[in-house]
Design an enzyme around this catalytic site. Structure first.
Site, mmCIF file in Angstrom:
data_model
loop_
_atom_site.group_PDB
_atom_site.id
_atom_site.type_symbol
_atom_site.label_atom_id
_atom_site.label_comp_id
_atom_site.label_asym_id
_atom_site.label_seq_id
_atom_site.Cartn_x
_atom_site.Cartn_y
_atom_site.Cartn_z
ATOM 1 N N THR A 185 31.051 45.957 54.027
ATOM 2 C CA THR A 185 29.891 45.441 54.736
ATOM 3 C C THR A 185 29.500 46.434 55.823
ATOM 4 O O THR A 185 30.238 47.377 56.125
ATOM 5 C CB THR A 185 30.146 44.029 55.319
ATOM 6 O OG1 THR A 185 28.897 43.428 55.670
ATOM 7 C CG2 THR A 185 31.068 44.061 56.520
ATOM 8 N N CYS A 244 27.575 41.818 64.752
ATOM 9 C CA CYS A 244 28.348 40.895 63.912
ATOM 10 C C CYS A 244 29.798 41.369 63.818
ATOM 11 O O CYS A 244 30.107 42.516 64.104
ATOM 12 C CB CYS A 244 27.754 40.817 62.513
ATOM 13 S SG CYS A 244 26.092 40.105 62.449
ATOM 14 N N HIS A 268 31.382 38.001 57.117
ATOM 15 C CA HIS A 268 30.452 38.732 57.976
ATOM 16 C C HIS A 268 29.853 37.706 58.949
ATOM 17 O O HIS A 268 28.908 37.001 58.619
ATOM 18 C CB HIS A 268 29.365 39.382 57.114
ATOM 19 C CG HIS A 268 28.451 40.282 57.872
ATOM 20 N ND1 HIS A 268 28.187 41.557 57.471
ATOM 21 C CD2 HIS A 268 27.722 40.098 59.001
ATOM 22 C CE1 HIS A 268 27.331 42.126 58.309
ATOM 23 N NE2 HIS A 268 27.036 41.247 59.250
#
Length: 155
Positions: A23, A28, A45
């Protein structure tokens, strides 16, 4: 043949070796849980610290995403006692005055939720001002982290 699975914001995914998960993160948090014996790992995530702050997919919030990821990796064959965590992300991409410290709040919320489940964080690459790429290899538990514009490192 192995496959590299990509996840986006609010996604939760579990894979078995030789597959991997990746990712890209800013403020985040990427949460990786893995069991090196079972060679199974998962990633969430996380976008926001608490589901009390809004609504949406369970993967969006630290509290619900960690719970969902934990359930999913156990269903896939992990033993909770062997689970370890690695976390990345939580950058202050635009400065704390602009983003209200959301990266730091996400880091704190994820750490608290993992502690609630007695899951040890064995490595982290969090904070700073730049985004990161994250890649989990569930066979080894290694997470490759690359701050945008820098060389990758393994945590």
């Amino acid at each position: 043949m192995s496959e590299v699975h990509s996840i986006g914001i609010a996604d939760v995914k579990v894979v078995t070796s030789p597959d991997k998960i990746r990712t890209v993160l800013g403020s985040c948090i990427g949460v990786a849980l893995f069991d090196s014996v079972a060679k199974v790992g998962g990633m969430a995530h996380v976008m926001l610290p608490s589901s009390a702050l809004g609504h949406g997919d369970k993967g969006k919030f630290a509290d619900t995403a960690v719970d969902l990821l934990l359930d999913d990796v156990i269903k896939a064959g992990c033993k909770k006692i062997r689970l370890k965590a690695k976390i990345t992300g939580g950058a202050s991409m635009f400065g704390k005055k602009v983003d209200n410290g959301i990266g730091e709040k996400n880091i704190k919320a994820v750490k608290e939720r993992l502690a609630h489940h007695s899951i040890k964080i064995v490595a982290e690459a969090v904070g700073g001002l730049k985004g990161r790429k994250m890649l989990l290899d569930p066979a080894t538990g290694q997470v490759q982290v690359q701050i945008i514009g820098a060389q990758p490192e393994v945590i």
